[in-house]
Scaffold this active site. Sequence first.
Site: not given
Ligand code: FAD
Length: 481
Positions: A278, A306
């Site tokens: 993703w 909006w």
């Molecule tokens: C409204 C919204 C805003 C977000 N903003 C960001 C942001 O600014 N930066 C960001 O890195 N992620 C963002 N995310 C995606 C996701 O929420 C975070 O990557 C994740 O919560 C980070 O926590 P983690 O490293 O423990 O994730 P884990 O669940 O351990 O996932 C591992 C890695 O996968 C990637 N990842 C996971 N989910 C997503 C996703 N939906 N989209 C893209 N990459 C993903 C990230 O690099 C993450 O660190 C957003 C999601 C939403 C719904």
Amino acid sequence: MNTPHPTSLVWFRRDLRCFDHAALSQALRHSERVFCVFVFDTDILDALADKADRRVDFIWHSIKELDKALTTMGGGLIVRHGAAREVIPQLVQELGATAVFTNRDYEPAAVMRDAAIAKTLKRVGIEFNTFKDQVIFERDEIMRGAGRPYSVFTPYKNAWLKRVTGDDLVPHPVAEFTHAFARPESSTLPTLNELGFQPTDLIQLGVKPGMSGAQAAWDTFQNTLANYDEVRDRPSLDATSHLGVHLRFGTMSIRDLARTAYYAPGKGAQVWLSELIWREFFQMILYHHPRVMTQAFRTEFDAVAWETNPERFAAWCAGRTGYPIVDAAMRQLNQTGFMHNRLRMIAASFLTKDLHLHWLQGERYFAQKLLDYDLASNNGNWQWAASTGCDAQPYFRIFNPVTQSERFDPQGVFIKRYVPELAAVDAREIHAPWQISPIEQQIYGAIIGRDYPAPIVDHDAARVKALAMFKCIKEIDSLSK
Ligand SMILES: Cc1cc2nc3c(=O)[nH]c(=O)nc-3n(C[C@H](O)[C@H](O)[C@H](O)COP(=O)(O)OP(=O)(O)OC[C@H]3O[C@@H](n4cnc5c(N)ncnc54)[C@H](O)[C@@H]3O)c2cc1C
């Protein structure tokens, strides 16, 4: 590339590590002497309103560790503070370097900056060599027929998985080539105050910056990887990797993570690998469609009417909407710089579909507060939640904040962590506290409207209005065809 270069410069940006590093590996292999630099870029820093920004603190600590590690390897880090557009060409001249090596950054501002620097250097015969490093597949590497970029995730992911081989996941070696490191004459790390910033509570919050912090987070998470699919949606378990910030600043290598997930057995690892894909999907979308920074990916949704409502926006930001799961989420963000993914989805849906505020308002707020803020992922996910993006949540699927709360925080454990006003409330009643009888509110010591806000909107009514806002666009759209 002319080889070998007598002197080269490796410019570190969002790749703050000295292992499995494409640009560093190439520079060391193709140069007699390699200097390393990090620039605290005023073009980026000056735009940050909060001078106690945890991201800057994170970078500062990571740079300190990187310098130490490079020094141990025989090199060191030159640290400069200024506009990178000017600093890099100046430093190249000072060092007498004939090439710059750096890893590619796909954000539109970075692409423009790099093009400008490459042009300046080219005029004086200096190479500007860039490398893929922060993703497994970049730019045009995963395309659908006729050279068109994907706009739907599942086929993109399938193509990604079909294309990937062991070779794509192999580290770029550094340790074997350290003889080429050159030690800078002198370079001191400016303090945060000298950079115009203040130290933050980052370390007290338990965030560990740098390569060592990334490794610690990764070591911990590997115990959970196999069950990730089962536990990832429960904010109270805090069972996700917290590697987002390390991927953002490159204190961890994407190849190390993707390789482990790719070869690990079981559904947990597969689902986690999908999350990494993703990330690449949204980087690809931003690269091909930079207009999404300010516009809906599906342009017809730019016409959604909006609303403007500063009071509601302020209540959402402060975690005072009266919906406990939304408030707990926003308070987690404000207090720690992190928000669990499920909660990001709920909070974003609430802002757009319940408060009817523009997704860009929420996107900008997250951009200020998230430690792991990444333009491509933040924008892509906000547009997903607002139903304006590629492969987005259909506009008629609107999260109910109460049922989401019941499903993903059934005992209210997470809510109670961030909404202590409701600490005594029974788990069955915590998700919609305005429904608790006045007598029980007294018993719980949580009078709604006094100790904890009454809901600022009625979800059912807000849902109907959101549907009408979107439906109107769909109708306009079909009439114009
Ligand atoms: C409204 C919204 C805003 C977000 N903003 C960001 C942001 O600014 N930066 C960001 O890195 N992620 C963002 N995310 C995606 C996701 O929420 C975070 O990557 C994740 O919560 C980070 O926590 P983690 O490293 O423990 O994730 P884990 O669940 O351990 O996932 C591992 C890695 O996968 C990637 N990842 C996971 N989910 C997503 C996703 N939906 N989209 C893209 N990459 C993903 C990230 O690099 C993450 O660190 C957003 C999601 C939403 C719904």
